[in-house]
Design an enzyme around this catalytic site. Structure first.
Site, PDB file in Angstrom:
ATOM      1  N   CYS A 114      -5.020  -2.888  -2.531  1.00 25.60           N
ATOM      2  CA  CYS A 114      -5.394  -1.740  -1.708  1.00 25.60           C
ATOM      3  C   CYS A 114      -6.887  -1.426  -1.750  1.00 25.60           C
ATOM      4  O   CYS A 114      -7.388  -0.679  -0.909  1.00 25.60           O
ATOM      5  CB  CYS A 114      -4.592  -0.516  -2.125  1.00 25.60           C
ATOM      6  SG  CYS A 114      -2.798  -0.715  -1.954  1.00 25.60           S
ATOM      7  N   HIS A 246      -8.481   5.674   0.625  1.00 24.96           N
ATOM      8  CA  HIS A 246      -7.306   4.823   0.810  1.00 24.96           C
ATOM      9  C   HIS A 246      -6.091   5.717   0.968  1.00 24.96           C
ATOM     10  O   HIS A 246      -5.894   6.671   0.228  1.00 24.96           O
ATOM     11  CB  HIS A 246      -7.143   3.896  -0.391  1.00 24.96           C
ATOM     12  CG  HIS A 246      -5.818   3.214  -0.459  1.00 24.96           C
ATOM     13  ND1 HIS A 246      -5.285   2.513   0.610  1.00 24.96           N
ATOM     14  CD2 HIS A 246      -4.891   3.136  -1.465  1.00 24.96           C
ATOM     15  CE1 HIS A 246      -4.109   2.024   0.259  1.00 24.96           C
ATOM     16  NE2 HIS A 246      -3.846   2.398  -0.987  1.00 24.96           N
ATOM     17  N   ASN A 276       1.255   3.562   3.584  1.00 20.10           N
ATOM     18  CA  ASN A 276       0.251   2.801   2.836  1.00 20.10           C
ATOM     19  C   ASN A 276       0.136   1.416   3.457  1.00 20.10           C
ATOM     20  O   ASN A 276       1.055   0.611   3.354  1.00 20.10           O
ATOM     21  CB  ASN A 276       0.670   2.704   1.367  1.00 20.10           C
ATOM     22  CG  ASN A 276      -0.354   1.984   0.501  1.00 20.10           C
ATOM     23  OD1 ASN A 276      -1.262   1.324   1.004  1.00 20.10           O
ATOM     24  ND2 ASN A 276      -0.198   2.093  -0.802  1.00 20.10           N
TER      25      ASN A 276
END
Length: 324
Positions: A114, A246, A276
């Site tokens: 990520c 993020h 996500n």
């Protein structure tokens, strides 16, 4: 001195929506629980005939156009992904280069989960400011649905598919001020993609996460990291035009936002509609802000991310793209 700038941002969002109501029919969960724990209401899922490279290519074409360039002007392609088309090779970057009709250019993938887009910015900045490259295409692209166990309610509720891209070129006025990346491999088993033990052909992959442990470490690490990069550059949090983190979990985002004492107007949040999307989440969120008119040329932007590895990073930049 040569300065690298993010000259454009773009994204590609798959059409199919997987809502919390849909997941209620698939696993033992509820919309109320997912929303309360994560802030996610829905996520996008790529079609069966769309690969990660396809998502990345569509975002890349828009990013190149917005930078007022043509594909042949690109001399390096860097891709961050944890869901590549192929398990080992060829790289997703090479596939995208082929899709764009480009040969004889640098093309490689970065595996930082990520945190991938922050790592891309750091590498692109180094390539451009060293004079090795002129126009570096950076892409965060994910088809996390291809490695998702939709029987595991602890993780399938979190992730979605999508891609975001940008072009890094020279611009001494609106440039990337600083990028910081780091890692700690001692926590690798808390968030990983596990190879099936039943096959040595690596045909079966599934993502696994120990969510509570990841949450605690992510909040502490990100809170400290953003404070440090601001202090290093003598910038106050209140001077930031936009904070684009993020998009993993609304509670993590809010914890860091509170640490910085930033208003909601300065914080870009898209986790509720995309979930996500790993390495794609930051450029996707940036693109939403850009197309909404919130992200403008010259704006001072703070980015941060945390992912498997563990990896993490933050970036300060003045956006170099033309207004939408």
């Amino acid at each position: 001195m040569l300065k690298a700038s993010l000259k454009s941002i773009a994204s590609y969002i798959p059409e199919k929506i997987l809502s919390n109501a849909d997941l209620e029919k698939m696993v033992d969960t509820t919309d109320e629980w997912i929303t309360r724990r994560t802030g996610i209401k829905e996520r996008r899922i790529a079609s069966e005939n769309e690969n990660t490279s396809d998502l990345g290519t569509k975002a890349a074409l828009k990013a190149i156009k917005r930078a007022n360039l043509k594909p042949e002007d690109i001399d390096a392609i860097l891709v961050a992904t944890l869901s590549p088309d192929y398990f080992t090779m060829p790289s997703t970057a090479c596939k995208i280069a082929s899709n764009l009709g480009l040969v004889n250019i640098s093309a490689f993938d970065i595996s930082a989960a990520c945190s991938g887009f922050i790592y891309l910015l750091e590498q692109a900045k180094a390539l451009v400011e060293s004079g090795l490259k002129k126009n570096v295409l950076i892409i965060g692209a994910e088809k996390t649905s291809s490695i998702m166990d939709y029987n595991d309610r602890s993780i399938c509720i979190l992730f979605g598919d999508g891609a975001g891209a940008g072009v890094v070129s020279l611009d001494n006025e609106n440039h990337i001020l600083d990028v910081h990346t780091a890692s700690n491999g001692n926590y690798g088993d808390l968030l990983m993609t596990q190879r099936s033990q039943k096959s040595n052909l690596c045909q079966t992959l599934s993502m696994q996460m120990k969510g509570n442990e990841v949450f605690k470490i992510a909040v502490n690490t990100l809170s400290n990291d953003v404070v440090e990069i601001l202090a290093k550059n003598n910038i106050l949090a209140q001077e930031i035009d936009l904070f684009i983190p993020h998009q993993a979990n609304l509670r993590i985002i809010k914890a860091v936002q509170e640490k910085l004492n930033l208003s909601d107007e300065k914080c870009v949040i898209t986790v509720q509609k995309y979930g996500n999307t790993s390495a794609a989440s930051i450029p996707m969120a940036m693109n939403d802000a850009y197309e909404e008119g919130r992200l403008k040329k010259g704006d001072l932007i703070l980015l941060d991310a945390f992912g498997g590895g563990f990896t993490w990073g933050s970036a300060l930049l003045k956006f170099g793209g033309e207004n939408f």
